[in-house]
Motif scaffolding. Sequence first.
Motif, PDB file in Angstrom:
ATOM      1  N   GLY A 125       8.954  15.870 -10.917  1.00 57.58           N
ATOM      2  CA  GLY A 125       9.073  17.240 -10.434  1.00 57.58           C
ATOM      3  C   GLY A 125       8.983  17.302  -8.922  1.00 57.58           C
ATOM      4  N   SER A 126       9.579  18.355  -8.334  1.00 60.53           N
ATOM      5  CA  SER A 126       9.488  18.485  -6.883  1.00 60.53           C
ATOM      6  C   SER A 126       8.426  19.500  -6.515  1.00 60.53           C
ATOM      7  CB  SER A 126      10.818  18.900  -6.260  1.00 60.53           C
ATOM      8  OG  SER A 126      11.801  19.111  -7.207  1.00 60.53           O
ATOM      9  N   GLY A 127       8.090  19.514  -5.235  1.00 63.65           N
ATOM     10  CA  GLY A 127       7.065  20.425  -4.747  1.00 63.65           C
ATOM     11  C   GLY A 127       6.842  20.218  -3.265  1.00 63.65           C
ATOM     12  N   VAL A 128       5.692  20.650  -2.803  1.00 65.72           N
ATOM     13  CA  VAL A 128       5.356  20.528  -1.390  1.00 65.72           C
ATOM     14  C   VAL A 128       3.940  19.978  -1.257  1.00 65.72           C
ATOM     15  CG1 VAL A 128       5.025  21.760   0.797  1.00 65.72           C
ATOM     16  CG2 VAL A 128       6.815  22.499  -0.770  1.00 65.72           C
ATOM     17  N   ALA A 129       3.754  18.992  -0.387  1.00 68.66           N
ATOM     18  CA  ALA A 129       2.417  18.505  -0.045  1.00 68.66           C
ATOM     19  C   ALA A 129       2.036  19.078   1.310  1.00 68.66           C
ATOM     20  CB  ALA A 129       2.399  16.981   0.008  1.00 68.66           C
ATOM     21  N   ILE A 130       0.800  19.594   1.389  1.00 63.20           N
ATOM     22  CA  ILE A 130       0.280  20.103   2.655  1.00 63.20           C
ATOM     23  C   ILE A 130      -0.808  19.139   3.103  1.00 63.20           C
ATOM     24  CG2 ILE A 130      -0.930  22.010   3.776  1.00 63.20           C
ATOM     25  CD1 ILE A 130       0.346  23.824   1.608  1.00 63.20           C
ATOM     26  N   VAL A 131      -0.715  18.682   4.356  1.00 62.25           N
ATOM     27  CA  VAL A 131      -1.641  17.672   4.857  1.00 62.25           C
ATOM     28  C   VAL A 131      -2.368  18.224   6.081  1.00 62.25           C
ATOM     29  CG1 VAL A 131      -1.829  15.367   5.870  1.00 62.25           C
ATOM     30  CG2 VAL A 131      -0.226  15.783   4.002  1.00 62.25           C
ATOM     31  N   ALA A 132      -3.694  18.087   6.080  1.00 57.59           N
ATOM     32  CA  ALA A 132      -4.497  18.442   7.256  1.00 57.59           C
ATOM     33  C   ALA A 132      -5.034  17.162   7.868  1.00 57.59           C
ATOM     34  CB  ALA A 132      -5.643  19.364   6.857  1.00 57.59           C
ATOM     35  N   LYS A 133      -4.824  16.987   9.171  1.00 45.99           N
ATOM     36  CA  LYS A 133      -5.172  15.735   9.835  1.00 45.99           C
ATOM     37  C   LYS A 133      -5.974  16.010  11.092  1.00 45.99           C
ATOM     38  CE  LYS A 133      -2.422  12.980  12.400  1.00 45.99           C
ATOM     39  NZ  LYS A 133      -1.271  12.138  12.781  1.00 45.99           N
ATOM     40  N   GLY A 134      -6.994  15.208  11.333  1.00 39.23           N
ATOM     41  CA  GLY A 134      -7.782  15.354  12.563  1.00 39.23           C
ATOM     42  C   GLY A 134      -9.081  14.584  12.454  1.00 39.23           C
ATOM     43  N   THR A 135      -9.997  14.858  13.360  1.00 35.37           N
ATOM     44  CA  THR A 135     -11.272  14.127  13.366  1.00 35.37           C
ATOM     45  C   THR A 135     -12.435  15.005  12.916  1.00 35.37           C
ATOM     46  OG1 THR A 135     -11.582  14.707  15.690  1.00 35.37           O
ATOM     47  CG2 THR A 135     -10.555  12.589  15.227  1.00 35.37           C
ATOM     48  N   ASP A 136     -12.177  16.317  12.686  1.00 28.73           N
ATOM     49  CA  ASP A 136     -13.242  17.263  12.345  1.00 28.73           C
ATOM     50  C   ASP A 136     -13.260  17.454  10.823  1.00 28.73           C
ATOM     51  OD1 ASP A 136     -14.686  19.575  11.741  1.00 28.73           O
ATOM     52  OD2 ASP A 136     -14.137  20.557  13.628  1.00 28.73           O
ATOM     53  N   THR A 137     -14.186  16.730  10.179  1.00 29.96           N
ATOM     54  CA  THR A 137     -14.216  16.720   8.711  1.00 29.96           C
ATOM     55  C   THR A 137     -14.360  18.120   8.119  1.00 29.96           C
ATOM     56  OG1 THR A 137     -15.569  14.754   9.088  1.00 29.96           O
ATOM     57  CG2 THR A 137     -15.178  15.376   6.812  1.00 29.96           C
ATOM     58  N   GLU A 138     -15.252  18.911   8.708  1.00 26.36           N
ATOM     59  CA  GLU A 138     -15.454  20.255   8.156  1.00 26.36           C
ATOM     60  C   GLU A 138     -14.205  21.113   8.273  1.00 26.36           C
ATOM     61  OE1 GLU A 138     -19.011  22.304   9.467  1.00 26.36           O
ATOM     62  OE2 GLU A 138     -20.126  20.405   9.323  1.00 26.36           O
ATOM     63  N   ALA A 139     -13.550  21.031   9.416  1.00 24.59           N
ATOM     64  CA  ALA A 139     -12.314  21.801   9.593  1.00 24.59           C
ATOM     65  C   ALA A 139     -11.254  21.345   8.591  1.00 24.59           C
ATOM     66  CB  ALA A 139     -11.794  21.650  11.026  1.00 24.59           C
TER      67      ALA A 139
END
Lengths: 253, 253
Positions: free
Chosen positions: A213-227
């Motif tokens: 199936g198709s879809g969308v992946a949303i990725v959050a990247k950075g150094t601030d774990t809580e954010a």
Amino acid sequence: MSAPNPTAAIVVIGNEILSGRTQDVNVRYLAKRLAELGIALREVRMIPDEREVIADTVNALRAAYDHVFTTGGIGPTHDDITSESVAAAFGVPWEPHPEAWALLSRHYPPGEFNAARQRMATMPRGAELIPNPISVAPGFSIGNVHVLAGVPRIMQAMFEALAPRLDRGPPILQRAVHARGLLEGRLAAGLEEIQRRYPMLEIGSYPYYRESGSGVAIVAKGTDTEAIEAAVRDAAALIESLGAEPVAGEPAL
Amino acid sequence: MSAPNPTAAIVVIGNEILSGRTQDVNVRYLAKRLAELGIALREVRMIPDEREVIADTVNALRAAYDHVFTTGGIGPTHDDITSESVAAAFGVPWEPHPEAWALLSRHYPPGEFNAARQRMATMPRGAELIPNPISVAPGFSIGNVHVLAGVPRIMQAMFEALAPRLDRGPPILQRAVHARGLLEGRLAAGLEEIQRRYPMLEIGSYPYYRESGSGVAIVAKGTDTEAIEAAVRDAAALIESLGAEPVAGEPAL
């Protein structure tokens, strides 16, 4: 990207990449490991086995980034010219490296440390060796430039031998949430809002097309774990608000 | 490389490549197809989703090469900024493209051609569409820059739609011969001699490490079929002279 992460570039040297003969896999390995070490990979260049191109590229990148990693072109044959080209980039002599010379002359049976193999022990003056636990002939660092093999298994072993010497920053982390059946065009406005809410992160949106199936992946990247946690929660809420089910992690292959 | 081949560079645009999340496979596809079309791929750059970096990179490469292909960053979300960055590179307005606008507004159900999707119909003034037979939203060419999707299936379909418009040269061919159990250091002197004999070709030497055994592949690349045949014959003779058996073609995976 937070400020204290050192930056890096990779130079992939080799006609076999530009001809399509070989699928590069070194960039991805280095990209992941650099993120873990808190080093931000900012650019990759893939270039041919040509002295002037190599020297110019190394010079442009070593001035722009904290670390430069090269892969490929350090074997014994005529098309292996990375080492002498890096010497040209730094304007230093390319000369026998006593430690590398001793290492390789011990390694080969008598009479087999020939002219071609001696080239693998010839390096820019001032080079510091990077051990090669797989096939002996070492890589080297000079200034902020780290010269690694092209064969993935050897490149990886060299990088791991080098890693403790690299200055680093806080680890660069990423987390993903995805939704099957959702289209990017419906998510876009809400995602832009999330990116505005977390300016210290990179929020990426990646459509996928899989057998399952198709879809969308949303990725959050950075150094601030809580954010990162908060942004992923917000993305999951956005997905739900559009009537789809958020699934933590990357979509299965 | 013979003179009449047009040259090309690829710009891979996307944070997901630089983070190691995604393994790029577009470079290899394009590299092979460009060689078949007689276009010499000279350089690849992988860069982040940042407007100024994209614009500067596109400007550097379009001045240096006959063709520039970009992949990635043409979807509807906030991190898809290739199109507006290419407009900035050319110094032209980024504006609704009548043909793309008509195409996409017909494609979506009433009310769903929203602001995010309208961005996919907004292009540098003067852009010529590249059809997208998979997911409708088109790529485009402006000057010698060709803007393609990042999803491999869509990128490939766009490239094939574009290919007939590209000026090309004689096909760039390669042939390989390999020998198991041989080390590069023993081949090097003879190979350098072969490279000298065929200056119109690129002679490459690639060690491999497979479950079925290690060895060296020798590759002759160029546009002169007869020279390629002769160089491969000479390489086979060199391998035999060193007591190994030459095998035509690439080593099996």
